[in-house]
Design an enzyme around this catalytic site. Structure first.
Site, PDB file in Angstrom:
ATOM      1  CG  ASP A 128      33.890  48.535  43.342  1.00  0.00           C
ATOM      2  OD1 ASP A 128      33.727  48.711  42.123  1.00  0.00           O
ATOM      3  OD2 ASP A 128      34.810  49.075  43.991  1.00  0.00           O
TER       4      ASP A 128
ATOM      5  CG  ASP B  33      43.016  48.669  37.377  1.00  0.00           C
ATOM      6  OD1 ASP B  33      42.122  49.521  37.261  1.00  0.00           O
ATOM      7  OD2 ASP B  33      42.787  47.483  37.681  1.00  0.00           O
TER       8      ASP B  33
END
Lengths: 258, 197
Positions: free
Chosen positions: A11, A130
């Site tokens: 990330d 997601d």
């Protein structure tokens, strides 16, 4: 025979690698190029760089770090976050990324998937999905939009399996299914979600969210027909070394690239 | 002979990785879309990311299709670049360069489409110099939805649903369906073999 892939996800926020629990409370874990090089040397099959700030802040991915990574790596990598148009994708691919992954912008404008596939070919186009699901919500899995920043996350109104079929039809080349509730919790991958997704598409499918132990990787490969498993914190913390994980998986009869 | 390597740069795809992969094995590769530069190179790589119709259009628009057909020095098509060497691709129903006989077809839907990930090779002509020190235990990174038939030009096949041509050669024309620049140590060996041709 095609090997099952292990994919560390880095990330990225403001040019450094960070990690939070359930997408919150990010802390810096290291330099992008240094970590990328370490994972490649350790046997990672591919890397995903997820620009967690570009998408919610509606910024473009900074291609300078993409170029730096491309110069260092001799394994493939994918850039996710902040890709909202063919021009955004072109900049990232020209900088050296092998694939781009789109999530919220595809929910807002599904034809983005068609446009990217027509311009770059399906093999470049990953769709990230997601899902915020309880184990017992069978059949009522909703796709979450804008999950990169929890205060902006919202129910997209889309049903997971309908969305999987739609992006497959529109030309996606791979699906990364991230179970938000499992992310960072290290209790294993979301098998029910992955099984249902697998049944809905023949696209390559990447499991994301929940890895905490070597057994979790073996379990998801043995029980779910996933092509790859993605993880972040267990790799960044050095708790699981990819080389050792691969030897463990190979000993359990799972095909991996040594 | 000094290597003057040239990477055909037409269509805004990913050339940086290929340049760096060459640099790592000591080859200084230049990018160009100038047909005259192609004629002057000792080794030419035709990369390709994207869709076949678009990539052929970009080559034709710059007169690169003719320059590549006239080339007699070693040529290596990579991934889509290999597919463009053939007579025809089903991706966008487009004619290719025709340097290799045969057609590029869509891979079977099962077990997965596209073919994405690391796979091994089944050598058909293991003694070819392009496959020096490369065998059945080496892994290469593939990412493609279309592939050329496993035929007489195949040096090594790979299998995904069906066998297809993974490394090909006919005369000075070569191709790899996988990405050597993304295939770690095995990919480095293949690129070094190409520049030794």
């Amino acid at each position: 025979m095609l090997a099952r892939r292990l994919i560390p996800c880095l990330d990225v926020a403001d040019g450094v690698v960070v990690k939070g629990v359930r997408f919150r409370d990010h802390r810096v874990v290291g330099d992008i190029v240094e970590l990328a090089r370490r994972y490649a040397a350790d046997g990672a099959d591919e890397l995903v760089f997820y620009d967690i700030t570009a998408s919610p802040e509606r910024r473009r991915v900074d291609v300078a770090w993409v170029e730096r990574v491309a110069r260092e790596l001799d394994i493939p990598f994918c850039v996710a976050g902040g890709i909202r148009s063919v021009a955004d994708a072109e900049a990232v691919l020209a900088a050296g990324a092998d694939k781009v992954s789109v999530n919220s912008p595809a929910l807002a404008r599904p034809a983005l998937v068609d446009d990217l596939a027509a311009r770059f070919g399906s093999q470049c186009v990953v769709v990230g999905i997601d899902v915020d699901a309880q184990a017992d919500d069978h059949g009522a899995w909703r796709v979450v939009a804008d999950s990169g920043k929890p205060e902006q996350a919202s129910d997209s109104g889309r049903d997971l399996l309908a969305w999987v079929r739609e992006v497959d039809h529109r030309g996606a080349g791979e699906i990364v299914l991230n179970a938000i509730r499992n992310d960072g919790v290290r209790a294993g991958y979301a098998h029910a979600l992955l099984d249902a997704t697998r049944a809905a598409t023949d696209l390559p499918l990447v499991a994301s969210g929940g890895a905490g132990a070597v057994e979790h990787f073996a379990n998801v490969f043995e029980h779910c027909a996933v092509d790859a498993a993605l993880a972040a914190s267990v790799f960044h913390a050095g708790e699981i070394r990819i080389g050792e994980l691969k030897r463990y998986l190979a000993a359990r009869g799972i095909v991996v690239r040594p | 002979m000094n290597v003057r390597a040239l990477i055909v740069a037409a269509g805004g795809a990913n050339y940086g990785s290929l340049c760096e992969a060459c640099r790592r094995i000591g080859v200084d590769a230049h990018l160009s879309d100038d047909p005259a530069r192609i004629a002057d190179a000792t080794h030419v790589i035709l990369p390709g990311v994207g869709a076949a119709a678009q990539a052929m259009g970009a080559l034709r628009a710059r007169g690169l299709d003719r320059a590549l057909r006239e080339l007699r020095r070693p040529l290596l098509g990579v991934c889509l670049g290999m597919q463009l060497l053939y007579e025809h691709s089903a991706e966008g129903d487009v004619d290719g360069l025709g340097l290799l006989r045969g057609r590029v077809r869509r891979l079977p839907a099962a077990p997965r489409w596209p073919h994405m990930g690391w796979n091994t090779l089944a050598p058909r002509m293991a003694d070819h110099p392009l496959l020096r020190d490369i065998g059945r235990d080496d892994w290469f990174y593939f990412v493609h939805g279309y592939a050329a038939d496993d035929d007489g030009a195949t040096l090594a096949a790979a299998e995904h649903g069906a066998p297809f041509a993974a490394v090909v050669a006919r005369g000075h024309v070569h191709g790899t369906q996988f990405h050597p620049e993304k295939s770690a140590a095995a990919g480095r060996r293949l690129l070094a073999n190409f520049f030794a041709l």
